[in-house]
Every structure is written in structure tokens, then in C-alpha cells.
Scaffold this active site. Sequence first.
Site, mmCIF file in Angstrom:
data_model
loop_
_atom_site.group_PDB
_atom_site.id
_atom_site.type_symbol
_atom_site.label_atom_id
_atom_site.label_comp_id
_atom_site.label_asym_id
_atom_site.label_seq_id
_atom_site.Cartn_x
_atom_site.Cartn_y
_atom_site.Cartn_z
ATOM 1 N N ASN A 11 1.005 -1.311 0.259
ATOM 2 C CA ASN A 11 -0.171 0.162 -0.075
ATOM 3 C C ASN A 11 0.825 1.269 0.044
ATOM 4 O O ASN A 11 1.420 1.573 0.927
ATOM 5 C CB ASN A 11 -1.106 -0.164 1.202
ATOM 6 C CG ASN A 11 -1.634 1.385 1.540
ATOM 7 O OD1 ASN A 11 -1.781 2.035 0.491
ATOM 8 N ND2 ASN A 11 -2.120 1.484 2.700
ATOM 9 N N TRP A 12 1.070 2.009 -1.116
ATOM 10 C CA TRP A 12 1.801 3.034 -1.278
ATOM 11 C C TRP A 12 1.293 4.412 -0.660
ATOM 12 O O TRP A 12 2.103 5.248 -0.499
ATOM 13 C CB TRP A 12 2.247 3.300 -2.719
ATOM 14 C CG TRP A 12 3.255 2.333 -3.029
ATOM 15 C CD1 TRP A 12 3.801 1.106 -2.559
ATOM 16 C CD2 TRP A 12 3.772 2.144 -4.427
ATOM 17 N NE1 TRP A 12 4.597 0.408 -3.253
ATOM 18 C CE2 TRP A 12 4.581 1.047 -4.642
ATOM 19 C CE3 TRP A 12 3.737 3.027 -5.709
ATOM 20 C CZ2 TRP A 12 5.437 0.553 -5.831
ATOM 21 C CZ3 TRP A 12 4.602 2.620 -6.777
ATOM 22 C CH2 TRP A 12 5.235 1.528 -6.938
ATOM 23 N N LYS A 13 0.064 4.284 -0.305
ATOM 24 C CA LYS A 13 -0.572 5.724 0.269
ATOM 25 C C LYS A 13 -0.029 6.665 -0.419
ATOM 26 O O LYS A 13 -0.288 6.573 -1.828
ATOM 27 C CB LYS A 13 0.100 5.983 1.854
ATOM 28 C CG LYS A 13 -0.019 4.792 2.677
ATOM 29 C CD LYS A 13 0.352 4.839 3.870
ATOM 30 C CE LYS A 13 -0.028 3.467 4.801
ATOM 31 N NZ LYS A 13 0.167 3.632 6.028
ATOM 32 N N HIS A 105 -9.392 1.489 4.721
ATOM 33 C CA HIS A 105 -8.180 1.599 5.605
ATOM 34 C C HIS A 105 -8.044 2.593 6.683
ATOM 35 O O HIS A 105 -8.741 3.560 6.604
ATOM 36 C CB HIS A 105 -7.015 2.196 4.531
ATOM 37 C CG HIS A 105 -5.436 2.213 5.138
ATOM 38 N ND1 HIS A 105 -4.873 3.070 6.008
ATOM 39 C CD2 HIS A 105 -4.611 1.223 5.055
ATOM 40 C CE1 HIS A 105 -3.750 2.991 6.512
ATOM 41 N NE2 HIS A 105 -3.510 1.629 5.863
ATOM 42 N N GLU A 107 -6.333 4.999 7.611
ATOM 43 C CA GLU A 107 -6.312 6.423 7.404
ATOM 44 C C GLU A 107 -7.631 6.943 7.121
ATOM 45 O O GLU A 107 -7.841 8.213 6.985
ATOM 46 C CB GLU A 107 -5.525 6.750 6.724
ATOM 47 C CG GLU A 107 -3.963 6.377 7.381
ATOM 48 C CD GLU A 107 -2.653 6.028 6.821
ATOM 49 O OE1 GLU A 107 -2.542 5.909 5.343
ATOM 50 O OE2 GLU A 107 -1.593 5.235 7.445
ATOM 51 N N GLU A 177 -5.327 -4.610 10.454
ATOM 52 C CA GLU A 177 -4.131 -3.571 10.814
ATOM 53 C C GLU A 177 -4.544 -2.988 12.097
ATOM 54 O O GLU A 177 -5.371 -1.730 11.946
ATOM 55 C CB GLU A 177 -4.073 -2.746 9.628
ATOM 56 C CG GLU A 177 -3.759 -3.219 8.171
ATOM 57 C CD GLU A 177 -3.398 -2.433 7.390
ATOM 58 O OE1 GLU A 177 -2.173 -2.718 6.776
ATOM 59 O OE2 GLU A 177 -3.856 -1.322 6.987
ATOM 60 N N GLY A 183 2.690 2.129 10.806
ATOM 61 C CA GLY A 183 3.663 3.471 10.578
ATOM 62 C C GLY A 183 4.513 3.675 11.808
ATOM 63 O O GLY A 183 4.951 4.676 11.852
ATOM 64 N N SER A 223 3.574 -2.159 10.306
ATOM 65 C CA SER A 223 5.101 -2.403 10.566
ATOM 66 C C SER A 223 5.543 -3.600 10.120
ATOM 67 O O SER A 223 6.681 -4.273 10.820
ATOM 68 C CB SER A 223 5.537 -1.790 11.881
ATOM 69 O OG SER A 223 4.988 -0.587 12.228
HETATM 70 P P1 PGA Z 1 2.975 0.241 7.375
HETATM 71 O O1 PGA Z 1 1.807 0.767 6.986
HETATM 72 O O2 PGA Z 1 3.596 -0.969 7.007
HETATM 73 O O3 PGA Z 1 3.971 1.466 7.116
HETATM 74 O O4 PGA Z 1 2.971 0.233 9.012
HETATM 75 C C1 PGA Z 1 0.784 -0.461 6.480
HETATM 76 C C2 PGA Z 1 -0.535 0.094 6.131
HETATM 77 O O5 PGA Z 1 -0.786 1.250 6.380
HETATM 78 O O6 PGA Z 1 -1.346 -0.542 5.218
#
Ligand code: PGA
Length: 266
Positions: A11-13, A105, A107, A177, A183, A223
Site C-alpha cells: 500500500n503506497w499511500k 484503511h 487512514e 491492521e 507506520g 510495520s
Molecule cells: P506500515 O503501513 O507497513 O507502514 O505500518 C501499513 C498500512 O498502512 O497498510
Amino acid sequence: MAQRPLCIAGNWKMFHTPKSSAQFVFSLKKHLSDLDFPSFQEKHPLDLLLFPPYTNIGVMQQLCTSYPISIGAQNMHQKEEGAYTGEISGIMLQEMGCSYVIIGHSERRKYFFEENSLLGEKIEAALAQGITPVYCVGESEEERTEGKAFDVVEKQLREALESSSQIFKKEILVAYEPVWAIGTGKNATPEDAEDMAQHIRSVLKLLGNEAFGNSTRILYGGSVKPNNIGSFLEKENVDGALIGGASLDPESYASMVKVAMEITQK
Ligand code: PGA
């Protein structure tokens, strides 16, 4: 080991431009050049997915033609078309060749106030276009500390999935998640991920049916890095990983793919 094919999803966001995405693909092909790609999927029950920003989907799709990586989107609107400035619909993604879309997600839940019922509509809309949704669930740190993690995740599944029996006739993926692990460099333990994956599977069986619960792939995200991905993939009910930061670098993504390939050979 689980019978379900493993899935390594990046997932590149809001990272990478069309140009840097193209460089990523060229570099990835070099890092994975020792692999026999034409027969890759026959040998390895493994799906490789990347979720770039919308603007990069076209170029990546072209560069990955006859390469075993599927390109997906990070979100979509629940309607097929309409006066919704700035939005992108499932039919648009489908025509671009997207086979997967991330829905819900954390976010999106946090910054765009997306709630379970809306996410259920998005899941249905994706399925209607033949796009496989990757539905994200997970608890906050406070909810885990208070012992509410299982209930929170169950509610996220129930409220999004129970509105339509059609969902249980199709394929979806669920990504567990935990919000506190995204992150932050603080991953869940593989045992905690496995416990939650088992719980998710039993909820899917209750909401849908036994076959749906058994066949649905459940990913862990939060992570995940080259040095810890193996410990998650070894778990019975964890069928892959959704990776943010560590999927942005081709070398790092390639090394996670190699770990997954080794596990598929065991
Ligand atoms: P991360 O993000 O691997 O940077 O913790 C995971 C995600 O948001 O899907």
C-alpha cells in the site's frame, strides 16, 4: 500451512509519482530477475499486489503486462458515477485494469470519516465491478489496552458485511491492521495477529458461511518489514501481509516476496 495462496500487498499511500513508480517497476524486475517469472505462479501459490496512487495505475498496469503483479487502488466511491467532484468509481478502476481495491484503511476512517456502513456499500460496489476488495479492520491502542480489540474488529466486520448476502458469494480479502502498529515500527506479535485472524475467520463463518470463512484470505498489516514478515506468514490463519512503508523500496519489496516464495515451498 494454510491452503490459501499467500498475498504480498504493498500500500503506497500518497507516495511515488508516475515517474518514480515506473522506476520502481524497472528496479523490482532487476531485483527479482533470478526468478523464473513465466512459470512463477504455477510454482508459487502467491499473489503479488501493489496499490499505487490513482495517477500511477495506468503506467504501472502497462509495465506489469505479462508480469505477475496485480495493480489495485487505495479507495473508490460507492456510486458508479455522478456529481461527486474529485471522486473515482469502481467502473473507472475496472476499465483501468484494477483487480483489487483497498476499502476502509484506518487512514480513510480517521481522516475522511469513513464508517462501517459506507464501507459496506463500497465493498458491494467493488464486487459489482468484479474488483476484489481488501477490507481493512483493526483496533486502536486504547481499545487493545481495554481488552476490546476482538469486539471492535467484529463490529467493523458485521456493520460492513451483513447488509448484503451477495458479499458472501464472492471473494474478499480482510486486512487486520491494528491502528497502533501502522507506520509506528511497533508491530503486533505474530501470535496476536494469528489470534485475531482466527477470530476474524470465525466471524466470517457466522456472518456468511463455513466455506466463505475458510476461503477468505486474511492479511496482517502494521510495520511489516523484510526481517519480520516471515514470522507472520508462517501462521496458520495469516495469509499474507499489507505493507506500507517497507513496500515503497523495490529492494525491500523484493526481499519480502522472496521470503514468501520460500514459505510457499515448505
Ligand atoms: P506500515 O503501513 O507497513 O507502514 O505500518 C501499513 C498500512 O498502512 O497498510
